[in-house]
Design a protein around this motif. Structure first.
Motif, mmCIF file in Angstrom:
data_model
loop_
_atom_site.group_PDB
_atom_site.id
_atom_site.type_symbol
_atom_site.label_atom_id
_atom_site.label_comp_id
_atom_site.label_asym_id
_atom_site.label_seq_id
_atom_site.Cartn_x
_atom_site.Cartn_y
_atom_site.Cartn_z
ATOM 1 N N TRP A 170 0.828 -1.213 0.000
ATOM 2 C CA TRP A 170 0.000 0.000 0.000
ATOM 3 C C TRP A 170 0.865 1.268 0.000
ATOM 4 N N ARG A 171 1.989 1.222 0.715
ATOM 5 C CA ARG A 171 2.853 2.395 0.805
ATOM 6 C C ARG A 171 3.434 2.751 -0.563
ATOM 7 N N HIS A 172 3.740 1.723 -1.357
ATOM 8 C CA HIS A 172 4.318 1.956 -2.687
ATOM 9 C C HIS A 172 3.301 1.494 -3.736
ATOM 10 N N ARG A 173 2.175 2.180 -3.769
ATOM 11 C CA ARG A 173 1.046 1.737 -4.592
ATOM 12 C C ARG A 173 1.381 1.686 -6.089
ATOM 13 N N VAL A 174 2.108 2.708 -6.557
ATOM 14 C CA VAL A 174 2.419 2.754 -7.993
ATOM 15 C C VAL A 174 3.288 1.563 -8.390
ATOM 16 N N PHE A 175 4.369 1.340 -7.613
ATOM 17 C CA PHE A 175 5.245 0.203 -7.909
ATOM 18 C C PHE A 175 4.493 -1.118 -7.785
ATOM 19 N N SER A 176 3.656 -1.221 -6.771
ATOM 20 C CA SER A 176 2.888 -2.458 -6.574
ATOM 21 C C SER A 176 1.955 -2.702 -7.750
ATOM 22 N N PHE A 177 1.286 -1.634 -8.212
ATOM 23 C CA PHE A 177 0.368 -1.773 -9.346
ATOM 24 C C PHE A 177 1.124 -2.227 -10.590
ATOM 25 N N ILE A 178 2.249 -1.564 -10.865
ATOM 26 C CA ILE A 178 3.047 -1.929 -12.048
ATOM 27 C C ILE A 178 3.515 -3.365 -11.941
ATOM 28 N N ASN A 179 3.989 -3.736 -10.767
ATOM 29 C CA ASN A 179 4.507 -5.088 -10.563
ATOM 30 C C ASN A 179 3.427 -6.143 -10.757
ATOM 31 N N ILE A 180 2.308 -5.944 -10.083
ATOM 32 C CA ILE A 180 1.227 -6.938 -10.144
ATOM 33 C C ILE A 180 0.568 -6.942 -11.511
ATOM 34 N N MET A 181 0.329 -5.753 -12.092
ATOM 35 C CA MET A 181 -0.334 -5.698 -13.387
ATOM 36 C C MET A 181 0.527 -6.319 -14.482
ATOM 37 N N GLY A 182 1.817 -6.026 -14.469
ATOM 38 C CA GLY A 182 2.703 -6.608 -15.477
ATOM 39 C C GLY A 182 2.707 -8.119 -15.431
ATOM 40 N N LEU A 183 2.803 -8.667 -14.208
ATOM 41 C CA LEU A 183 2.815 -10.128 -14.061
ATOM 42 C C LEU A 183 1.459 -10.723 -14.416
ATOM 43 N N THR A 184 0.372 -10.043 -14.052
ATOM 44 C CA THR A 184 -0.979 -10.536 -14.364
ATOM 45 C C THR A 184 -1.203 -10.599 -15.876
ATOM 46 N N VAL A 185 -0.873 -9.516 -16.568
ATOM 47 C CA VAL A 185 -1.060 -9.478 -18.025
ATOM 48 C C VAL A 185 -0.194 -10.539 -18.691
ATOM 49 N N GLY A 186 1.040 -10.671 -18.231
ATOM 50 C CA GLY A 186 1.939 -11.668 -18.823
ATOM 51 C C GLY A 186 1.434 -13.087 -18.639
ATOM 52 N N MET A 187 0.998 -13.433 -17.419
ATOM 53 C CA MET A 187 0.505 -14.789 -17.164
ATOM 54 C C MET A 187 -0.818 -15.044 -17.877
ATOM 55 N N THR A 188 -1.657 -14.007 -18.011
ATOM 56 C CA THR A 188 -2.923 -14.170 -18.757
ATOM 57 C C THR A 188 -2.656 -14.485 -20.214
ATOM 58 N N ALA A 189 -1.766 -13.708 -20.833
ATOM 59 C CA ALA A 189 -1.416 -13.953 -22.233
ATOM 60 C C ALA A 189 -0.826 -15.348 -22.405
ATOM 61 N N CYS A 190 0.035 -15.720 -21.481
ATOM 62 C CA CYS A 190 0.667 -17.044 -21.543
ATOM 63 C C CYS A 190 -0.370 -18.154 -21.436
ATOM 64 N N LEU A 191 -1.313 -18.016 -20.504
ATOM 65 C CA LEU A 191 -2.350 -19.033 -20.327
ATOM 66 C C LEU A 191 -3.221 -19.159 -21.573
ATOM 67 N N LEU A 192 -3.626 -18.038 -22.157
ATOM 68 C CA LEU A 192 -4.475 -18.085 -23.355
ATOM 69 C C LEU A 192 -3.727 -18.705 -24.532
ATOM 70 N N ILE A 193 -2.464 -18.353 -24.691
ATOM 71 C CA ILE A 193 -1.688 -18.929 -25.796
ATOM 72 C C ILE A 193 -1.521 -20.429 -25.601
ATOM 73 N N PHE A 194 -1.243 -20.854 -24.379
ATOM 74 C CA PHE A 194 -1.081 -22.283 -24.146
ATOM 75 C C PHE A 194 -2.396 -23.041 -24.358
ATOM 76 N N LEU A 195 -3.525 -22.413 -24.076
ATOM 77 C CA LEU A 195 -4.813 -23.030 -24.401
ATOM 78 C C LEU A 195 -4.926 -23.233 -25.911
ATOM 79 N N TYR A 196 -4.508 -22.222 -26.661
ATOM 80 C CA TYR A 196 -4.540 -22.299 -28.131
ATOM 81 C C TYR A 196 -3.603 -23.397 -28.643
ATOM 82 N N VAL A 197 -2.387 -23.416 -28.124
ATOM 83 C CA VAL A 197 -1.406 -24.413 -28.563
ATOM 84 C C VAL A 197 -1.880 -25.821 -28.214
ATOM 85 N N ARG A 198 -2.403 -25.981 -26.998
ATOM 86 C CA ARG A 198 -2.908 -27.292 -26.590
ATOM 87 C C ARG A 198 -4.033 -27.747 -27.508
ATOM 88 N N PHE A 199 -4.923 -26.819 -27.866
ATOM 89 C CA PHE A 199 -6.028 -27.153 -28.753
ATOM 90 C C PHE A 199 -5.507 -27.589 -30.122
#
Length: 792
Positions: free
Chosen positions: A14-43
């Motif tokens: 909470w104290r470093h909200r901007v850094f926390s948002f960037i950190n969590i959002m970057g990892l979330t977007v990356g893992m989401t893209a990875c999961l969707l692509i792997f669903l496509y590849v698996r299919f």
């Protein structure tokens, strides 16, 4: 203690909200893209893997060698399947599958069922397409036996029980009995259909003697081998098998087939035949992109976590003075990092669920109905998130916890050159990946534009194609359509560009005067076909009503056929002899090569002849001013002349362009995931720029007091990062060139990779990075220097 760790972790977030948002959002977007692509590849990798006997099922294909060339029909001769079990004990069962467009009627309900097949009785024994009603062993034995999918059964019978009911098939309205209802076939099969008609219907009514046709190639043949049988051993027996049953005829007509076996699981992605709809290279590319995006997200997470580690040095010193041991501090830092990664993991699941429907549309197929239907991927992603959290926590855990508390509390702590080098290396890596994806995106879209802008050798605009399926009223209907004021021209044919062709055993006089044997592509066309599609003549003349022999005894070749026959010019082929399908005569003209396939394939030798009973399509050139009223007028005439058939049409330009849909989908997916990779990289760069600016707050204040301008400050803060981006470009360029060059090799006609592509990609990467950094740099440059000098 554990509760205290969580409390400290969330306070820091909470104290470093901007850094926390960037950190969590970057990892979330990356893992989401990875999961969707792997669903496509698996299919893509799952096609026809769901059959319990898939390891024993093979598709038979043929290499057909003639004195002119080797051609690759989709399957063996029609007679191969019925004769297999006589000589080859390894074969347990066979089925032939022939795709068709069946006309089916029930009262006023009538449809052209484009997803229809003819199949032998062992179809349901070989493949796992469960019957909801009917007996799988007997459903396709008798002539005019019909198996419907659930969807097709509801279309014709609603809530009634279809079993034993009658439907009328084909133009003559032959009654067929519904003998089975199967579950709708899954998306990941190459044999997807809604209607199956028994093959005995063909062999006993429509084409008697088909089971002994060794020179005719059309349908697909699948074989089920007995348990323990070796496909390679069986394949070695095929030459003797063919010689026994057809050796004399093969030597007479000089056409020598070679039978090969393709494992069912390999057909979609690894077959070299036309029926292979997948692209293994694209699957590899998307797998690499998924790993790249995940790597970029991990780099961001680790970078920002280690960059902020120095801020907690005094906390570490105080805790060590208070009695904390090194292992406790290590567990705390690793635990905090894993908490952040778990938050990103939970957000990933939610975001993936929200985006799955849109992703299915983007992919052009239903790759998954829900995230949790592929639970092993979710578990894999959870493991990845835990590993990322652990890796990101290792640096502060084991580096910070090792410092002496006295030195830290005196303010003598510095991250050192090693930490700085690590962060710079990671920035170079992530921007090298992003730049490579930018280059790839530009090349993909350049190839798509190249294919669309090429001169096809014919005109496809304002042409409407109507399916009349060899109706005996075709000429009457054509004459009525031709008299519609907004119709410019009409032509009957058996094929249109992009819509398939016949393969015909042919004997054509070559440049040496010999009758050269070849299996040539064949278009059945009428007198007006060449003029309506504006195909250019290279020599001779088109078909002409003034010449009576043109209807039966004339042939037109394309330039590719002329070259194959050994003529140095098209004029030399005029007047030469031909024999083809019980017709013989002379060559009257040579047309210029036109692309009757996708630009992925080279232009093959093509022949054109007239044969009225082969015309199933009417092409109509319409006035573009009022197309809808023209279609309405045509439909009215169609329902009057051909009332038992549904009115079905398509526009030629849209139909031809369907060949590029898979490439277009690939391009859209590539673009979207490249954009995500760039976005995640920019998030990381923004976070590091913010952190770097914060670390140099007092330096910036002093420089401003000493007279530095805003542009000086922006330049100071930007140049270090821009150097890293430029280094990443020189790493990415050769790697991207190699992989995209390999991708382009799949296209017979392809664009060149110009140096402008790399210049544009490099410029774009620098501009994106500069914009990202400059926003933070400008904010620091215009800040009040007095406040900066007061900063602790």
């Amino acid at each position: 203690m554990l509760k205290n760790y969580f409390k400290i972790a969330f306070r820091n977030l909470w104290r470093h909200r901007v850094f926390s948002f960037i950190n969590i959002m970057g990892l979330t977007v990356g893992m989401t893209a990875c999961l969707l692509i792997f669903l496509y590849v698996r299919f893509e990798l799952s096609y026809d893997n769901f059959h319990p006997k898939a390891d024993r099922i093979y598709r038979m294909v043929t290499d057909l060698k003639t004195p002119s060339e080797t051609v690759h029909p989709s399957g063996p001769a029609w007679a191969v399947g019925p004769h297999l079990q006589f000589d080859l004990p390894e074969v347990e069962a066979f089925t032939r599958v022939n795709f068709d467009n069946l006309l089916i009627r029930k009262g006023e309900i009538k449809f052209n069922e484009s997803n229809s097949i003819w199949a032998d009785s062992a179809f349901f024994n070989i493949f796992n397409f469960p019957l909801l009603k009917g007996d799988a062993r007997t459903a396709l034995i008798e002539p005019f036996s019909l198996v419907l999918s659930e969807s097709a059964a509801k279309k014709y019978f609603g809530k009634q029980d279809p079993l034993g009911q009658t439907l009328l098939v084909n133009a003559e309205g032959k009654p067929a009995i519904v003998t089975g209802i199967m579950k709708d076939m899954p998306e990941n099969t190459l044999i997807k259909c809604d209607v199956i008609l028994s093959m005995s219907t063909i062999s006993q009514y429509y084409w008697k003697g088909i089971n002994d046709q060794w020179g005719s190639y059309g349908g697909l043949t699948y074989v089920l081998l007995k348990p323990g049988s070796n496909a390679q051993v069986l394949q070695k027996k095929f030459p003797a098998f063919l010689d026994k049953w057809n050796g004399t005829e093969m030597r007479k007509i000089q056409m020598f087939p070679t039978l090969l076996l393709e494992p069912l699981k390999d057909v979609y992605l690894r077959s070299t035949r036309d029926e292979s709809k997948g692209n293994l290279k694209n699957v590899y590319i998307f797998s690499i992109i998924a790993l790249f995006i995940l790597a970029i997200a991990c780099i961001n997470f680790i970078n920002l976590t280690t960059a902020r580690a120095s801020e907690r040095a005094k906390e570490v010193g105080i805790r060590k003075v208070a009695g904390a041991v090194r292992t406790q501090l290590a567990r705390q830092f690793i635990g905090e990092s894993m908490v952040i990664s778990m938050i990103a993991f939970l957000l990933t699941l939610g975001l993936s669920c929200l985006l799955l429907s849109s992703f299915n549309q983007l992919a052009g197929k239903t790759i998954s109905t829900g995230i949790f239907t592929n639970i092993w991927l979710v578990v894999l992603l959870l493991g990845i998130a835990l590993i990322i959290g652990m890796l990101a926590g290792i640096y502060p855990a084991f580096v910070l916890s090792s410092f002496k508390p006295i030195m830290v509390l005196k303010g003598r702590f510095a991250t050192g050159a090693k930490g700085s080098f690590l962060r710079k290396s990671l920035v170079i890596t992530q921007f090298a990946i992003s730049t490579a994806l930018i280059i790839g995106t530009i090349i993909v879209y350049s190839q798509m534009q190249y294919m669309r802008s090429q001169d096809l050798g014919f005109r496809k605009d304002q042409v409407l194609v109507i399916d009349i399926n060899e109706s005996d009223k075709r000429e009457t209907f054509q004459q009525l359509v031709a008299h519609i004021p907004t119709v410019k021209a009409t032509t009957l044919s058996g094929s249109v560009p992009g819509g398939g062709h016949q393969g015909a055993y042919s004997e054509v006089e070559n440049g040496k005067g010999d009758m050269q044997i070849a299996n040539l592509d064949l278009y059945f066309v009428d007198f007006d076909y060449i003029s309506l599609y504006d195909i250019k003549m290279a020599a001779g003349r088109p078909f002409d009503r003034a010449y009576k022999t043109d209807s039966n005894n004339a042939m037109i070749l394309n330039e590719a056929a002329v070259k194959m026959l050994g003529y140095s010019s098209p004029e030399q082929a005029i007047g030469k002899r031909f024999k083809q399908w019980q017709h013989e005569g002379q060559i009257i003209g040579v047309i210029k090569d036109f692309h009757y396939h996708s630009l992925q394939s080279p232009i093959a030798p093509l022949t054109m002849r007239m044969q009225w009973d082969r015309f199933g399509l009417l092409s109509v050139k319409v006035n573009p001013s009022n197309v809808q009223s023209t279609i309405t007028a045509i439909e009215k005439q169609f329902r009057t002349v051909i009332p038992n058939r549904p009115f079905s049409y398509y526009f030629m330009d849209e139909f031809f362009d369907r060949q590029y849909r898979s490439e277009e989908r690939f391009g859209r997916l590539f673009l979207n995931f490249a954009a995500l990779a760039i976005f995640i990289s920019c998030l990381g760069l923004l976070g590091l720029a913010s952190y770097s600016t914060m670390q140099r707050t007092r330096e910036i204040g002093i420089r401003k007091v000493m007279g530095a301008s805003v542009s000086n400050i922006i330049n100071l803060l930007s140049k270090e990062f821009l150097k890293l981006v430029i280094i990443s470009f020189f790493i990415a360029a050769p790697v991207a060139w190699y992989f995209m060059h390999q991708w382009l090799l799949d296209f017979a006609y392809r664009t060149n990779i110009s140096w402008l592509v790399f210049a544009a990609a490099g410029t774009l990467a620098v501009l994106i990075a500069l914009l990202t950094i400059s926003l933070q740099a400008f904010k620091a440059a215009v800040a009040n220097p007095v406040k900066a000098l007061r900063t602790e």
